[in-house]
Design a protein around this motif. Structure first.
Motif, PDB file in Angstrom:
ATOM      1  N   ARG A  63       0.862  -1.181   0.000  1.00 22.27           N
ATOM      2  CA  ARG A  63       0.000   0.000   0.000  1.00 22.27           C
ATOM      3  C   ARG A  63       0.899   1.233   0.000  1.00 22.27           C
ATOM      4  NH1 ARG A  63      -5.156  -1.492   0.434  1.00 22.27           N
ATOM      5  NH2 ARG A  63      -5.689  -3.422   1.544  1.00 22.27           N
ATOM      6  N   GLN A  64       0.602   2.177  -0.891  1.00 20.00           N
ATOM      7  CA  GLN A  64       1.429   3.352  -1.055  1.00 20.00           C
ATOM      8  C   GLN A  64       0.591   4.623  -0.927  1.00 20.00           C
ATOM      9  OE1 GLN A  64       2.935   2.660  -5.031  1.00 20.00           O
ATOM     10  NE2 GLN A  64       4.742   1.608  -4.260  1.00 20.00           N
ATOM     11  N   ARG A  65       1.259   5.720  -0.687  1.00 21.00           N
ATOM     12  CA  ARG A  65       0.600   7.030  -0.689  1.00 21.00           C
ATOM     13  C   ARG A  65       1.358   7.958  -1.620  1.00 21.00           C
ATOM     14  NH1 ARG A  65      -1.411   8.699   4.841  1.00 21.00           N
ATOM     15  NH2 ARG A  65      -3.107   7.352   4.079  1.00 21.00           N
ATOM     16  N   ALA A 123      -2.624   0.979  -4.204  1.00 25.09           N
ATOM     17  CA  ALA A 123      -2.450  -0.394  -3.713  1.00 25.09           C
ATOM     18  C   ALA A 123      -1.958  -1.279  -4.845  1.00 25.09           C
ATOM     19  CB  ALA A 123      -3.762  -0.947  -3.158  1.00 25.09           C
ATOM     20  N   ALA A 124      -1.135  -2.249  -4.484  1.00 27.02           N
ATOM     21  CA  ALA A 124      -0.646  -3.251  -5.435  1.00 27.02           C
ATOM     22  C   ALA A 124      -1.190  -4.612  -5.014  1.00 27.02           C
ATOM     23  CB  ALA A 124       0.869  -3.269  -5.456  1.00 27.02           C
ATOM     24  N   TYR A 125      -1.726  -5.359  -5.980  1.00 25.93           N
ATOM     25  CA  TYR A 125      -2.223  -6.719  -5.747  1.00 25.93           C
ATOM     26  C   TYR A 125      -1.441  -7.691  -6.619  1.00 25.93           C
ATOM     27  CZ  TYR A 125      -6.424  -5.248  -3.179  1.00 25.93           C
ATOM     28  OH  TYR A 125      -7.296  -4.728  -2.242  1.00 25.93           O
ATOM     29  N   ASP A 126      -1.191  -8.880  -6.079  1.00 33.33           N
ATOM     30  CA  ASP A 126      -0.618  -9.978  -6.842  1.00 33.33           C
ATOM     31  C   ASP A 126      -1.676 -11.063  -6.983  1.00 33.33           C
ATOM     32  OD1 ASP A 126       2.057  -8.897  -7.098  1.00 33.33           O
ATOM     33  OD2 ASP A 126       2.268  -9.278  -4.955  1.00 33.33           O
ATOM     34  N   PHE A 127      -1.759 -11.681  -8.163  1.00 35.48           N
ATOM     35  CA  PHE A 127      -2.796 -12.664  -8.459  1.00 35.48           C
ATOM     36  C   PHE A 127      -2.225 -14.072  -8.508  1.00 35.48           C
ATOM     37  CE2 PHE A 127      -4.676  -8.957 -10.996  1.00 35.48           C
ATOM     38  CZ  PHE A 127      -5.406  -8.512  -9.903  1.00 35.48           C
ATOM     39  N   ARG A 128      -2.984 -15.000  -7.950  1.00 29.32           N
ATOM     40  CA  ARG A 128      -2.605 -16.401  -7.961  1.00 29.32           C
ATOM     41  C   ARG A 128      -3.840 -17.265  -8.245  1.00 29.32           C
ATOM     42  NH1 ARG A 128       1.433 -14.115  -7.927  1.00 29.32           N
ATOM     43  NH2 ARG A 128       3.295 -14.349  -6.599  1.00 29.32           N
ATOM     44  N   GLY A 129      -3.623 -18.348  -8.996  1.00 28.39           N
ATOM     45  CA  GLY A 129      -4.669 -19.333  -9.173  1.00 28.39           C
ATOM     46  C   GLY A 129      -5.636 -19.074 -10.302  1.00 28.39           C
ATOM     47  N   ALA A 130      -5.226 -18.308 -11.347  1.00 27.85           N
ATOM     48  CA  ALA A 130      -6.150 -18.016 -12.447  1.00 27.85           C
ATOM     49  C   ALA A 130      -6.368 -19.244 -13.310  1.00 27.85           C
ATOM     50  CB  ALA A 130      -5.592 -16.874 -13.294  1.00 27.85           C
ATOM     51  N   ARG A 131      -7.590 -19.436 -13.766  1.00 23.73           N
ATOM     52  CA  ARG A 131      -7.908 -20.533 -14.663  1.00 23.73           C
ATOM     53  C   ARG A 131      -7.401 -20.197 -16.058  1.00 23.73           C
ATOM     54  NH1 ARG A 131     -12.908 -19.757 -12.045  1.00 23.73           N
ATOM     55  NH2 ARG A 131     -13.624 -18.605 -13.883  1.00 23.73           N
ATOM     56  N   GLY A 157      16.384  -1.952  -4.138  1.00 25.33           N
ATOM     57  CA  GLY A 157      15.384  -2.944  -4.524  1.00 25.33           C
ATOM     58  C   GLY A 157      15.196  -4.011  -3.467  1.00 25.33           C
ATOM     59  N   GLU A 158      16.289  -4.460  -2.868  1.00 32.49           N
ATOM     60  CA  GLU A 158      16.194  -5.449  -1.795  1.00 32.49           C
ATOM     61  C   GLU A 158      15.526  -4.861  -0.554  1.00 32.49           C
ATOM     62  OE1 GLU A 158      20.055  -6.959  -1.025  1.00 32.49           O
ATOM     63  OE2 GLU A 158      20.320  -7.836  -3.021  1.00 32.49           O
ATOM     64  N   ALA A 159      15.837  -3.606  -0.253  1.00 34.61           N
ATOM     65  CA  ALA A 159      15.292  -2.971   0.953  1.00 34.61           C
ATOM     66  C   ALA A 159      13.786  -2.801   0.890  1.00 34.61           C
ATOM     67  CB  ALA A 159      15.962  -1.620   1.178  1.00 34.61           C
ATOM     68  N   VAL A 160      13.253  -2.502  -0.306  1.00 33.36           N
ATOM     69  CA  VAL A 160      11.808  -2.298  -0.432  1.00 33.36           C
ATOM     70  C   VAL A 160      11.084  -3.576  -0.825  1.00 33.36           C
ATOM     71  CG1 VAL A 160      12.112   0.136  -1.000  1.00 33.36           C
ATOM     72  CG2 VAL A 160      11.963  -1.545  -2.854  1.00 33.36           C
ATOM     73  N   GLY A 161      11.836  -4.689  -0.953  1.00 31.55           N
ATOM     74  CA  GLY A 161      11.212  -5.969  -1.265  1.00 31.55           C
ATOM     75  C   GLY A 161      10.651  -6.050  -2.652  1.00 31.55           C
ATOM     76  N   ASP A 162      11.312  -5.378  -3.601  1.00 36.70           N
ATOM     77  CA  ASP A 162      10.815  -5.375  -4.970  1.00 36.70           C
ATOM     78  C   ASP A 162      11.975  -5.676  -5.914  1.00 36.70           C
ATOM     79  OD1 ASP A 162       9.042  -5.176  -7.011  1.00 36.70           O
ATOM     80  OD2 ASP A 162       8.849  -2.991  -6.965  1.00 36.70           O
ATOM     81  N   HIS A 163      11.673  -6.385  -6.990  1.00 31.09           N
ATOM     82  CA  HIS A 163      12.704  -6.668  -7.983  1.00 31.09           C
ATOM     83  C   HIS A 163      12.946  -5.419  -8.813  1.00 31.09           C
ATOM     84  CE1 HIS A 163      12.769 -10.899  -7.042  1.00 31.09           C
ATOM     85  NE2 HIS A 163      11.460 -10.973  -7.199  1.00 31.09           N
ATOM     86  N   ALA A 164      14.180  -5.194  -9.181  1.00 35.08           N
ATOM     87  CA  ALA A 164      14.529  -4.032  -9.993  1.00 35.08           C
ATOM     88  C   ALA A 164      13.781  -4.081 -11.318  1.00 35.08           C
ATOM     89  CB  ALA A 164      16.026  -4.006 -10.241  1.00 35.08           C
ATOM     90  N   SER A 165      13.198  -2.955 -11.718  1.00 38.22           N
ATOM     91  CA  SER A 165      12.448  -2.903 -12.970  1.00 38.22           C
ATOM     92  C   SER A 165      13.343  -2.678 -14.172  1.00 38.22           C
ATOM     93  CB  SER A 165      11.389  -1.792 -12.905  1.00 38.22           C
ATOM     94  OG  SER A 165      11.992  -0.535 -12.666  1.00 38.22           O
ATOM     95  N   PHE A 219       6.132   8.850  -3.979  1.00 36.58           N
ATOM     96  CA  PHE A 219       5.370   7.768  -3.371  1.00 36.58           C
ATOM     97  C   PHE A 219       6.087   7.293  -2.113  1.00 36.58           C
ATOM     98  CE2 PHE A 219       3.608   7.117  -7.677  1.00 36.58           C
ATOM     99  CZ  PHE A 219       2.275   6.867  -7.370  1.00 36.58           C
ATOM    100  N   THR A 220       5.311   6.863  -1.126  1.00 32.12           N
ATOM    101  CA  THR A 220       5.877   6.199   0.038  1.00 32.12           C
ATOM    102  C   THR A 220       5.117   4.906   0.297  1.00 32.12           C
ATOM    103  OG1 THR A 220       4.411   7.261   1.654  1.00 32.12           O
ATOM    104  CG2 THR A 220       6.474   8.393   1.131  1.00 32.12           C
ATOM    105  N   ASP A 221       5.797   3.983   0.973  1.00 31.42           N
ATOM    106  CA  ASP A 221       5.167   2.765   1.467  1.00 31.42           C
ATOM    107  C   ASP A 221       4.437   3.134   2.753  1.00 31.42           C
ATOM    108  OD1 ASP A 221       4.487   0.317   2.544  1.00 31.42           O
ATOM    109  OD2 ASP A 221       6.473  -0.567   2.304  1.00 31.42           O
ATOM    110  N   LEU A 222       3.137   2.905   2.798  1.00 35.33           N
ATOM    111  CA  LEU A 222       2.363   3.284   3.979  1.00 35.33           C
ATOM    112  C   LEU A 222       2.782   2.520   5.225  1.00 35.33           C
ATOM    113  CD1 LEU A 222      -1.228   3.828   2.552  1.00 35.33           C
ATOM    114  CD2 LEU A 222       0.204   5.507   3.713  1.00 35.33           C
ATOM    115  N   ALA A 223       3.454   1.385   5.042  1.00 40.85           N
ATOM    116  CA  ALA A 223       3.925   0.626   6.204  1.00 40.85           C
ATOM    117  C   ALA A 223       5.145   1.274   6.856  1.00 40.85           C
ATOM    118  CB  ALA A 223       4.265  -0.806   5.791  1.00 40.85           C
ATOM    119  N   ASN A 224       5.775   2.209   6.166  1.00 41.48           N
ATOM    120  CA  ASN A 224       6.975   2.870   6.689  1.00 41.48           C
ATOM    121  C   ASN A 224       6.587   4.209   7.300  1.00 41.48           C
ATOM    122  OD1 ASN A 224       9.442   4.210   7.110  1.00 41.48           O
ATOM    123  ND2 ASN A 224      10.401   3.190   5.367  1.00 41.48           N
TER     124      ASN A 224
END
Length: 290
Positions: free
Chosen positions: A130-132, A280-288, A169-177, A256-261
């Protein structure tokens, strides 16, 4: 609203010609798509990976009302939508056979699309972040200012910049784009990173700015190595970069900031940044079939 009210293209020039006016109508809410498409325009369509990006827009009564893009393998990014528009977009992407590993958008839009995507594919969305989004109001330099000075990076800083890009990238838990060397070279080319360095010239923290697009720039990234945090370096370099941008005549300065920080959110508010919208960012799993 029908799924075919949306269109999809891999032609960046055609997309910007068609949707550019709409994107520039709200440069704050559309800051990511504006800066990413500018990077793709100037750096080539493979700037974010080997697979070609895709773009799309919603047109009703002859006017563009919304847009999306995706630079595989990363999440889908969409401009604000109504729930009906989100449902039509999900159906549009399913009809095209597009894989969507996740979505990032203004919070209400991300929630609406995640729900629509689950109805269309069965995929469950989990919140990734979640970001602001903030906009600078009146700049205030945090006190006390730590010893040292701000300095725009140059070619001699390339290795340091590449290393910090990976660490960020490691600190924010995101892969480098982007690949680190290409990212560093592009930022050095336009003076897009500033270091806060100590009195002995050693780099202590960094803050970057995106290129100017539609009269706006965004502060990104801001990074201080873990062992140097809590000493005021991030606030000092962010304030210095913000002052430089204002002096250039740009008045739309975002971040942008991470709302958890809570630390970073408090810091940027003390500098003078004011909330615009939550994302907000969502990740999807289990699509048919996806």
């Amino acid at each position: 609203m029908r799924p075919d009210d949306w269109y999809c293209t891999q032609d960046l020039t055609a997309f910007l010609s068609h949707a550019g006016g709409f994107l520039r109508s709200r440069p704050d809410l559309h800051t990511v798509i504006l800066t990413v498409t500018e990077t793709l325009r100037t750096g080539g369509l493979r700037a974010y990976g080997d697979e070609a990006p895709v773009f799309g827009a919603l047109e009703l009564d002859g006017q563009v009302r919304a847009a999306y893009f995706r630079t595989p393998p990363y999440r889908l990014n969409i401009t604000p939508l109504t729930p009906e528009e989100a449902e039509a977009l999900a159906a549009h992407l399913v009809a095209l056979g597009h894989q969507v590993p996740g979505v990032i958008a203004a919070r209400e839009t991300a929630e609406a699309f995640a729900a629509a995507w689950r109805r269309q594919t069965g995929a469950r969305g989990t919140v990734g972040q979640r970001q602001r989004l903030y906009r600078l109001g009146n700049l205030t330099v945090p006190q006390p200012v730590p010893a040292g000075r701000a300095r725009i990076v140059g070619k001699k800083d390339r290795e340091q910049l590449m290393r910090w890009y990976g660490e960020f990238g490691e600190a924010v838990g995101d892969h480098a784009s982007r690949e680190a060397a290409a990212w560093a070279d592009s930022r050095i080319a336009y003076g897009g990173i500033t270091f806060w360095e100590g009195e002995d010239g050693s780099p202590l923290s960094m803050a970057g700015v995106t290129p100017v697009v539609a009269g706006q720039v965004r502060i990104a990234p801001v990074y201080t190595p873990a062992h140097l945090r809590g000493r005021g370096y991030a606030g000092a370099v962010t304030a210095a970069v913000s002052r430089t941008v204002l002096a250039s005549g740009i008045r739309e300065l975002l971040l942008f900031t991470d709302l958890a920080n809570q630390t970073s959110n408090g810091l940027y508010q003390r500098i003078g940044y004011r909330a615009v919208a939550d994302f907000a960012a969502y990740d999807f799993r289990g699509a048919r079939g996806f």
